[in-house]
Design an enzyme around this catalytic site. Structure first.
Site, PDB file in Angstrom:
ATOM      1  N   HIS A 174     -12.557 -27.473  36.751  1.00 21.34           N
ATOM      2  CA  HIS A 174     -12.511 -28.900  37.086  1.00 21.34           C
ATOM      3  C   HIS A 174     -13.846 -29.327  37.697  1.00 21.34           C
ATOM      4  O   HIS A 174     -14.383 -28.638  38.567  1.00 21.34           O
ATOM      5  CB  HIS A 174     -11.374 -29.152  38.081  1.00 21.34           C
ATOM      6  CG  HIS A 174     -11.256 -30.597  38.450  1.00 21.34           C
ATOM      7  ND1 HIS A 174     -10.629 -31.516  37.635  1.00 21.34           N
ATOM      8  CD2 HIS A 174     -11.725 -31.282  39.522  1.00 21.34           C
ATOM      9  CE1 HIS A 174     -10.717 -32.706  38.197  1.00 21.34           C
ATOM     10  NE2 HIS A 174     -11.374 -32.594  39.341  1.00 21.34           N
ATOM     11  N   ASN A 218      -7.838 -23.156  35.426  1.00 20.26           N
ATOM     12  CA  ASN A 218      -8.473 -24.366  34.913  1.00 20.26           C
ATOM     13  C   ASN A 218      -9.874 -24.492  35.526  1.00 20.26           C
ATOM     14  O   ASN A 218     -10.126 -23.993  36.619  1.00 20.26           O
ATOM     15  CB  ASN A 218      -7.636 -25.580  35.326  1.00 20.26           C
ATOM     16  CG  ASN A 218      -8.212 -26.902  34.871  1.00 20.26           C
ATOM     17  OD1 ASN A 218      -8.697 -27.028  33.734  1.00 20.26           O
ATOM     18  ND2 ASN A 218      -8.175 -27.914  35.731  1.00 20.26           N
TER      19      ASN A 218
END
Ligand code: GRF
Length: 177
Positions: A101, A99
């Site tokens: 972020h 991911n």
């Protein structure tokens, strides 16, 4: 092959496309995600997995994992995907879900990281690419790059520029493994 999960604008998906990475499929939890239109324009298989259509989150995640694996996906990239993934999904791609972020994790996890960094008055924030576990932005960090908060007017733009540079770099390295 890469599977990309999206919920929103899809600028990180675009960066992955522009980097020429081997994307096999794009999945979203939101029908309205502009990222889906980008995928379709690029000719990538794209499908919506809305939570409301399933008995529960695990059932949705299992079907999404099935669909990705049928298309040869062995590395999953969350590019602005705004739902937590259950173990039903994660156990299908062990150590292969990442991911991006917009904070220096473990500071400011969650959906409002830039606003929270501003409210906290930090001088430096940044971008993290990390492995995904079933917590909220809690998986092991792969790469971080700092970004100065000032000038504030351009913070969001500068954060995005860093995301769009380091996410494709990390993904290319993981693809090579
Ligand atoms: C990015 O800022 C990402 O860090 C966050 O959500 C945003 C998604 O943007 N998780 P986009 O959909 O890739 O344009």
């Amino acid at each position: 092959m890469i599977g990309v999960l999206v919920s929103g604008e899809g600028s990180n998906l675009q960066a992955l496309i522009d980097a020429g990475l081997p994307i096999a499929a794009v999945a979203s939890n939101r029908r309205a995600a502009n990222a889906l239109a980008r995928a379709e324009r690029t000719g990538l298989p794209a499908r919506v997995f809305e939570l409301e259509q399933y008995a529960d989150r695990a059932a949705r995640d299992r079907e999404m994992a099935d669909w990705l694996q049928l298309r040869g996906v062995d590395l999953v990239v969350l590019a602005g995907y705004m739902h937590l993934l259950t173990p039903a999904f994660l156990e299908r791609f062990p150590e292969r879900v990442v991911n991006v972020h917009p904070s220096l994790l473990p500071e400011f996890p969650g959906a409002h990281a830039i606003d929270e960094a501003l409210a906290a008055g930090v001088e430096t924030t940044g971008v993290t690419v990390h492995y995904v576990d079933d917590g909220l932005d809690t998986g092991d960090v792969i790469r971080q790059e700092t970004v100065a908060v000032e000038p504030r007017e351009s913070l969001v733009e500068r954060m995005h520029a860093v995301e769009h540079r380091i996410l494709p770099q990390v993904v290319a390295e993981l693809c090579a493994r």
